[in-house]
Design a protein around this motif. Structure first.
Motif, PDB file in Angstrom:
ATOM      1  N   ARG A  77       0.840  -1.189   0.000  1.00 47.38           N
ATOM      2  CA  ARG A  77       0.000   0.000   0.000  1.00 47.38           C
ATOM      3  C   ARG A  77       0.883   1.249   0.000  1.00 47.38           C
ATOM      4  NH1 ARG A  77      -4.974  -0.265  -1.462  1.00 47.38           N
ATOM      5  NH2 ARG A  77      -5.596   1.393  -0.017  1.00 47.38           N
ATOM      6  N   PRO A 145      -6.254   5.712 -12.496  1.00 47.01           N
ATOM      7  CA  PRO A 145      -7.167   5.516 -11.365  1.00 47.01           C
ATOM      8  C   PRO A 145      -7.037   4.119 -10.779  1.00 47.01           C
ATOM      9  CG  PRO A 145      -8.305   6.450 -13.271  1.00 47.01           C
ATOM     10  CD  PRO A 145      -6.956   6.036 -13.745  1.00 47.01           C
ATOM     11  N   ALA A 146      -7.308   4.008  -9.477  1.00 48.64           N
ATOM     12  CA  ALA A 146      -7.199   2.720  -8.812  1.00 48.64           C
ATOM     13  C   ALA A 146      -8.426   1.850  -9.066  1.00 48.64           C
ATOM     14  CB  ALA A 146      -7.016   2.925  -7.315  1.00 48.64           C
ATOM     15  N   ASN A 147      -9.595   2.458  -9.122  1.00 48.92           N
ATOM     16  CA  ASN A 147     -10.837   1.693  -9.225  1.00 48.92           C
ATOM     17  C   ASN A 147     -11.670   2.134 -10.412  1.00 48.92           C
ATOM     18  OD1 ASN A 147     -10.479   0.251  -6.675  1.00 48.92           O
ATOM     19  ND2 ASN A 147     -10.764   2.259  -5.744  1.00 48.92           N
ATOM     20  N   PHE A 148     -11.994   1.195 -11.278  1.00 51.69           N
ATOM     21  CA  PHE A 148     -12.782   1.427 -12.475  1.00 51.69           C
ATOM     22  C   PHE A 148     -12.198   2.597 -13.252  1.00 51.69           C
ATOM     23  CE2 PHE A 148     -16.768   2.363 -14.895  1.00 51.69           C
ATOM     24  CZ  PHE A 148     -16.781   1.169 -15.580  1.00 51.69           C
ATOM     25  N   HIS A 149     -13.016   3.566 -13.640  1.00 53.10           N
ATOM     26  CA  HIS A 149     -12.539   4.692 -14.437  1.00 53.10           C
ATOM     27  C   HIS A 149     -12.816   5.998 -13.707  1.00 53.10           C
ATOM     28  CE1 HIS A 149     -12.232   1.601 -17.359  1.00 53.10           C
ATOM     29  NE2 HIS A 149     -13.518   1.565 -17.656  1.00 53.10           N
ATOM     30  N   LYS A 172      -8.695   2.925 -16.152  1.00 52.19           N
ATOM     31  CA  LYS A 172      -7.737   2.500 -15.135  1.00 52.19           C
ATOM     32  C   LYS A 172      -6.730   1.479 -15.657  1.00 52.19           C
ATOM     33  CE  LYS A 172     -10.267  -1.388 -13.021  1.00 52.19           C
ATOM     34  NZ  LYS A 172      -9.197  -2.395 -13.193  1.00 52.19           N
ATOM     35  N   ASP A 173      -7.087   0.712 -16.688  1.00 52.06           N
ATOM     36  CA  ASP A 173      -6.202  -0.345 -17.195  1.00 52.06           C
ATOM     37  C   ASP A 173      -5.257   0.150 -18.282  1.00 52.06           C
ATOM     38  OD1 ASP A 173      -7.361  -2.383 -15.548  1.00 52.06           O
ATOM     39  OD2 ASP A 173      -9.073  -2.417 -16.911  1.00 52.06           O
ATOM     40  N   TRP A 194      -8.647  12.381  -9.291  1.00 47.60           N
ATOM     41  CA  TRP A 194      -8.960  11.016  -8.875  1.00 47.60           C
ATOM     42  C   TRP A 194      -7.859  10.468  -7.978  1.00 47.60           C
ATOM     43  CZ3 TRP A 194      -7.628  12.179 -13.928  1.00 47.60           C
ATOM     44  CH2 TRP A 194      -6.451  11.640 -14.417  1.00 47.60           C
ATOM     45  N   ASN A 197      -4.909   5.008  -5.475  1.00 42.60           N
ATOM     46  CA  ASN A 197      -5.026   3.784  -4.659  1.00 42.60           C
ATOM     47  C   ASN A 197      -5.849   4.081  -3.428  1.00 42.60           C
ATOM     48  OD1 ASN A 197      -3.210   5.284  -3.132  1.00 42.60           O
ATOM     49  ND2 ASN A 197      -1.991   3.506  -2.575  1.00 42.60           N
TER      50      ASN A 197
END
Length: 197
Positions: A77, A145-149, A172-173, A194, A197
């Protein structure tokens, strides 16, 4: 038999009854201390190859993303990320920064927060038709971004002088930045924030 430090950190030291062996003494101290200092690695991939089984409390610094991370027993983390200063977005598909001294589409990471801002135009000032997910460019690793978009708001200067809105989406990918609006325009400015993490 060696004892360990009085702070409960598991750092060994020899006692008078131990058989003298400078190498064993030095290696025991070094091995115990290395896991307790901030270890530096070129990337998370190099770290994973070097430490295949991390233990809770390990702290590392990754050079490629400028982050300090701690292993919490389950995953790494992020604790701290340096302010990266502004970094230009790599534009695609005929997009460019708006003429006239406006800031180019750019990113800045401060801690775990990424800021995206800038002005863009298409094909040197040509009218921008309504868009449905057109690719603008890419956000590099370390900024995604860590989560989705992540979504951001867009202010558009249209040919009629209106300022309708649209949106940008950051994948995010892949890091792809896509643009949506139902209005024709001559340029657009956008802003998004955004967490990574």
């Amino acid at each position: 038999m060696p004892l360990t430090d009085s702070r409960g950190q598991g750092v060994p030291y020899s006692v008078l009854s131990d058989k003298p062996n400078a190498q064993t003494l030095g290696k025991g101290i070094v091995d115990a201390l290395v896991d307790k200092v901030v270890m530096t690695f070129a990337s998370a991939t190099v770290r994973g190859a070097t430490i295949p089984a991390p233990t809770e409390g390990m702290v590392t610094y990754l050079k490629d993303t400028d982050v300090i991370q701690v292993f919490n027993g389950t995953e790494w983390r992020t604790l701290l990320t340096a302010d990266t200063a502004w970094t230009d977005v790599t534009l695609e598909n005929g997009w460019s920064s708006q003429a006239g001294g406006w800031p180019a589409p750019r990113l800045r990471r401060n801690g775990n927060v990424v800021h995206l801002e800038g002005h863009a135009e298409w094909l040197e000032g040509m009218a921008i038709p309504p868009q449905n997910g057109r690719l603008l460019g890419y956000v590099p690793l370390g900024f995604r971004p860590a989560n989705f978009h992540a979504d951001g708001l867009v202010t558009i200067s249209s040919n009629s002088g209106d300022t309708p809105t649209g949106r940008v989406e950051i994948n995010k990918d892949t890091g792809a930045v896509q643009f949506w609006t139902a209005m024709q325009s001559t340029w657009f400015g956008f802003n998004a924030t955004w967490f990574v993490n």
